[in-house]
Design a protein around this motif. Structure first.
Motif, mmCIF file in Angstrom:
data_model
loop_
_atom_site.group_PDB
_atom_site.id
_atom_site.type_symbol
_atom_site.label_atom_id
_atom_site.label_comp_id
_atom_site.label_asym_id
_atom_site.label_seq_id
_atom_site.Cartn_x
_atom_site.Cartn_y
_atom_site.Cartn_z
ATOM 1 N N VAL A 15 38.847 8.285 8.664
ATOM 2 C CA VAL A 15 38.987 8.335 7.060
ATOM 3 C C VAL A 15 38.051 7.658 6.068
ATOM 4 O O VAL A 15 37.433 8.074 5.419
ATOM 5 N N VAL A 16 37.608 6.660 6.670
ATOM 6 C CA VAL A 16 36.638 5.649 6.109
ATOM 7 C C VAL A 16 35.112 6.620 6.020
ATOM 8 O O VAL A 16 34.620 6.831 5.265
ATOM 9 N N ILE A 17 35.036 7.046 7.305
ATOM 10 C CA ILE A 17 33.657 7.973 7.360
ATOM 11 C C ILE A 17 33.902 9.234 6.513
ATOM 12 O O ILE A 17 32.946 9.459 5.726
ATOM 13 N N LYS A 18 34.928 9.816 6.402
ATOM 14 C CA LYS A 18 35.269 11.095 5.718
ATOM 15 C C LYS A 18 34.808 10.653 3.998
ATOM 16 O O LYS A 18 34.344 11.532 3.324
ATOM 17 N N VAL A 19 35.691 9.423 3.791
ATOM 18 C CA VAL A 19 35.422 9.088 1.993
ATOM 19 C C VAL A 19 34.016 8.954 1.813
ATOM 20 O O VAL A 19 33.611 9.168 0.813
ATOM 21 N N PHE A 20 33.231 8.190 3.015
ATOM 22 C CA PHE A 20 31.713 8.088 2.644
ATOM 23 C C PHE A 20 31.088 9.429 2.466
ATOM 24 O O PHE A 20 30.325 9.410 1.549
ATOM 25 N N ALA A 21 31.375 10.598 3.227
ATOM 26 C CA ALA A 21 30.823 11.886 3.029
ATOM 27 C C ALA A 21 31.325 12.471 1.633
ATOM 28 O O ALA A 21 30.281 13.013 1.019
ATOM 29 N N VAL A 22 32.536 12.100 1.153
ATOM 30 C CA VAL A 22 32.639 12.616 -0.184
ATOM 31 C C VAL A 22 31.810 11.926 -1.374
ATOM 32 O O VAL A 22 31.242 12.375 -2.067
ATOM 33 N N LEU A 23 31.573 10.637 -1.045
ATOM 34 C CA LEU A 23 31.037 9.731 -2.071
ATOM 35 C C LEU A 23 29.479 10.123 -2.234
ATOM 36 O O LEU A 23 28.827 10.363 -2.974
ATOM 37 N N LEU A 24 29.042 10.614 -0.830
ATOM 38 C CA LEU A 24 27.521 10.723 -0.752
ATOM 39 C C LEU A 24 27.449 12.134 -1.326
ATOM 40 O O LEU A 24 26.535 12.121 -2.122
ATOM 41 N N VAL A 36 26.835 15.518 5.275
ATOM 42 C CA VAL A 36 28.318 15.682 4.805
ATOM 43 C C VAL A 36 28.908 16.628 5.525
ATOM 44 O O VAL A 36 30.188 16.262 5.731
ATOM 45 N N GLN A 37 28.595 17.791 5.818
ATOM 46 C CA GLN A 37 29.381 18.779 6.598
ATOM 47 C C GLN A 37 29.742 18.367 8.167
ATOM 48 O O GLN A 37 30.699 18.452 8.575
ATOM 49 N N ALA A 38 28.900 17.716 8.671
ATOM 50 C CA ALA A 38 29.027 16.974 10.195
ATOM 51 C C ALA A 38 30.111 15.929 10.059
ATOM 52 O O ALA A 38 31.185 16.084 10.685
ATOM 53 N N ILE A 39 30.103 15.338 9.122
ATOM 54 C CA ILE A 39 31.163 14.236 8.718
ATOM 55 C C ILE A 39 32.403 14.880 8.425
ATOM 56 O O ILE A 39 33.536 14.409 8.789
ATOM 57 N N SER A 40 32.390 15.866 7.378
ATOM 58 C CA SER A 40 33.761 16.463 7.081
ATOM 59 C C SER A 40 34.187 17.370 8.042
ATOM 60 O O SER A 40 35.486 17.252 7.940
ATOM 61 N N VAL A 41 33.565 17.763 8.856
ATOM 62 C CA VAL A 41 34.142 18.519 10.102
ATOM 63 C C VAL A 41 34.911 17.578 11.002
ATOM 64 O O VAL A 41 35.845 17.930 11.363
ATOM 65 N N ILE A 42 34.322 16.653 11.459
ATOM 66 C CA ILE A 42 35.084 15.607 12.150
ATOM 67 C C ILE A 42 36.143 14.979 11.470
ATOM 68 O O ILE A 42 37.244 14.764 12.053
ATOM 69 N N GLY A 43 35.880 14.612 10.051
ATOM 70 C CA GLY A 43 36.969 14.027 9.193
ATOM 71 C C GLY A 43 38.164 15.009 9.099
ATOM 72 O O GLY A 43 39.306 14.550 8.967
ATOM 73 N N MET A 44 38.039 16.415 9.261
ATOM 74 C CA MET A 44 39.165 17.114 9.218
ATOM 75 C C MET A 44 40.133 17.066 10.337
ATOM 76 O O MET A 44 41.263 17.292 10.350
#
Length: 479
Positions: free
Chosen positions: A188-197, A317-325
């Motif tokens: 979740v922390v990693i995914k929020v970082f991707a959104v903010l990026l 962003v997409q790599a993190i979002s994919v993992i974050g899903m």
């Protein structure tokens, strides 16, 4: 006949659920529920729906649809917070409505949520697949159409990536809550970082002309109402699925430490964080490119970054979002398996679904959820799944909002006094109920039709199986 109605309307004693769920380990804290809620809410939807809804219904005003949907979700979340604080049982709305209104109403609410979890797991997996394929396509890695598209879509047979990710998530959950919660918190922390990026980078290429006109003139298209307040309203109904993650928190309340305080903080806190992120992403996305560029685009965030010359950022962003899903899949599959367990626990579905393994986990229910989600997620189109999730969830939300009227008189009596109460009672529950009905009414005719069919199937199943096998009535006969 009178005896039949007396039995199906008989309300469950809340102490029964306290005993039945006592063997579930209470290991989850506020931070775990915040991660669970944010991870489930801020999932596939934030990377897909802003572009899809902008192109189909709202134009640049997609942020208004997100805000209006958030208001309705916030109203429902107040009811959820009070319910889960007073009755921290597995099964969330199913168990609560069973207590306050009776078994048949509890079954209908639970059956609605079951549709949500089956389809939501499939929906997130479908989004995971689209984003993963978008991520690797610049590298020249592409699957055959038969293995990358759903049945009947552009030569597709099965979305194999969606199927595999559901299976992998199920394997993780089968090991236990503690391991899943640790992974959830990190992701979740990693995914929020991707959104903010994305927000920060996207702001550098905003073209203000893309916001004009902010609310396009209304017209009727093949996808329904576009522009005007009609389009914004249609967008609200489609977007509402983005906020349903707080129900997954409530479904796991039987595994919360100090649920009286943990549940309200987890539900309300995660929704507040999600609203800010959704509105920011939608405003940036439609500012980067004209809304029509996102038509039929299942990975608009990655696409917008690549088209703006930020290929490396898009990949990150997409790599993190994919993992974050995975976080959304964890949340939905946890909640769905707990609901199936609750049905089996009460005998409304085969009782073996209510059995736990040696670690106290409902893995039999998890297996069934996984099988059905794999079939749905790998064979039904992404856009079709989106509205069906909202439909089932909205019906359950109607029950929960009006259920406050059945709960409040019993608090401090046979039901413990909750640490949180829905404000402005009795006005707010009524406003909440009407708001949810309005959102439901804005769904497509197809979504409402399929929802009706789902409930007809559910009622037939209850009458033919649940009524005869209900452990509540079997216990009454043995007395």
């Amino acid at each position: 006949m009178n005896e039949f109605f007396r039995k199906i309307l008989k309300r469950e004693d809340p102490s029964v659920y306290q005993v039945k769920d006592a063997h579930l380990n209470r290991t989850l804290r506020v931070k775990d529920f915040l991660a669970l809620g944010v991870g489930t809410i801020v999932s596939t939807s934030i990377f897909t729906l802003p572009g899809v809804v902008a192109a189909q219904h709202t134009g640049p005003a997609v942020a208004l649809s997100f805000l209006l949907a958030a208001v309705v979700a916030a109203l429902v979340s107040f009811a959820y917070a009070e319910m889960s604080s007073a009755m921290p049982f597995a099964g969330s709305a199913y168990s609560w409505i069973n207590v306050v209104f009776g078994e048949v109403f509890g079954w209908v609410a639970g059956w609605a949520l079951l549709a949500e979890y089956f389809i939501a797991v499939a929906f997130v997996a479908s989004g995971f697949s689209a984003n993963l394929r978008g991520l690797v396509s610049p590298l020249g890695v592409e699957l055959p159409k038969a293995l990358s598209n759903t049945l009947g879509t552009d030569g597709g047979v099965i979305d194999i990536v969606a199927a595999v990710v559901i299976l992998l998530t199920a394997c993780l959950l089968a090991y236990g809550m503690s391991a899943a919660a640790r992974i959830e918190n990190i992701l979740v922390v990693i995914k929020v970082f991707a959104v903010l990026l994305f927000i920060v980078v996207g702001l550098t290429v905003i073209d203000l002309s893309n916001y004009v006109p902010f609310i396009p003139e209304h017209k009727v298209t093949e996808t329904g109402d576009f522009g005007g307040w009609q389009g914004i309203y249609a967008g609200v109904s489609m977007i509402f699925l983005a906020y349903i993650g707080f129900d997954s928190i409530a479904a796991n309340s039987a595994e919360a430490i100090n649920p009286q305080k943990t549940m309200p903080r987890g539900i309300l806190g995660s929704l507040a964080i999600a609203v800010i992120l959704f509105v920011a992403v939608s405003l940036v996305l439609v500012g980067m490119f004209t809304y029509s560029a996102y038509a039929d685009n299942s990975e608009p965030v990655g696409w917008a970054l690549r088209q703006s010359g930020f290929g490396i950022v898009a990949a990150i962003v997409q790599a993190i979002s994919v993992i974050g899903m995975f976080t959304a899949l964890i949340g939905m599959m946890l909640a769905g398996s707990r609901l199936l367990y609750s049905f089996g626990r009460d005998g409304l579905l085969p009782s073996w679904l209510g059995k736990l393994n040696s670690k106290g986990l409902p893995n039999r229910a998890l297996i069934i959820l996984t099988i059905i989600a794999v079939i749905i997620g790998s064979m039904f189109p992404f856009a079709f799944l989106a509205q069906l999730i909202s439909a089932g969830t909205l019906v359950a939300f109607m029950f929960v909002s009006i259920g406050i009227f059945g709960l409040r008189p019993r608090e401090g009596k046979d039901i413990p006094m909750p640490a949180f109460k829905m404000p402005f009672y009795p006005v707010m529950p009524i406003i909440t109920f009407i708001s949810v009905v309005l959102v439901f009414w804005g769904l497509s005719v197809e979504a409402k039709l399929y929802t009706l069919i789902w409930f007809i199937i559910g009622l037939l199943l209850y009458i033919c199986y649940g009524v005869r096998h209900s452990k509540k009535r079997n216990n009454e006969k043995s007395l």
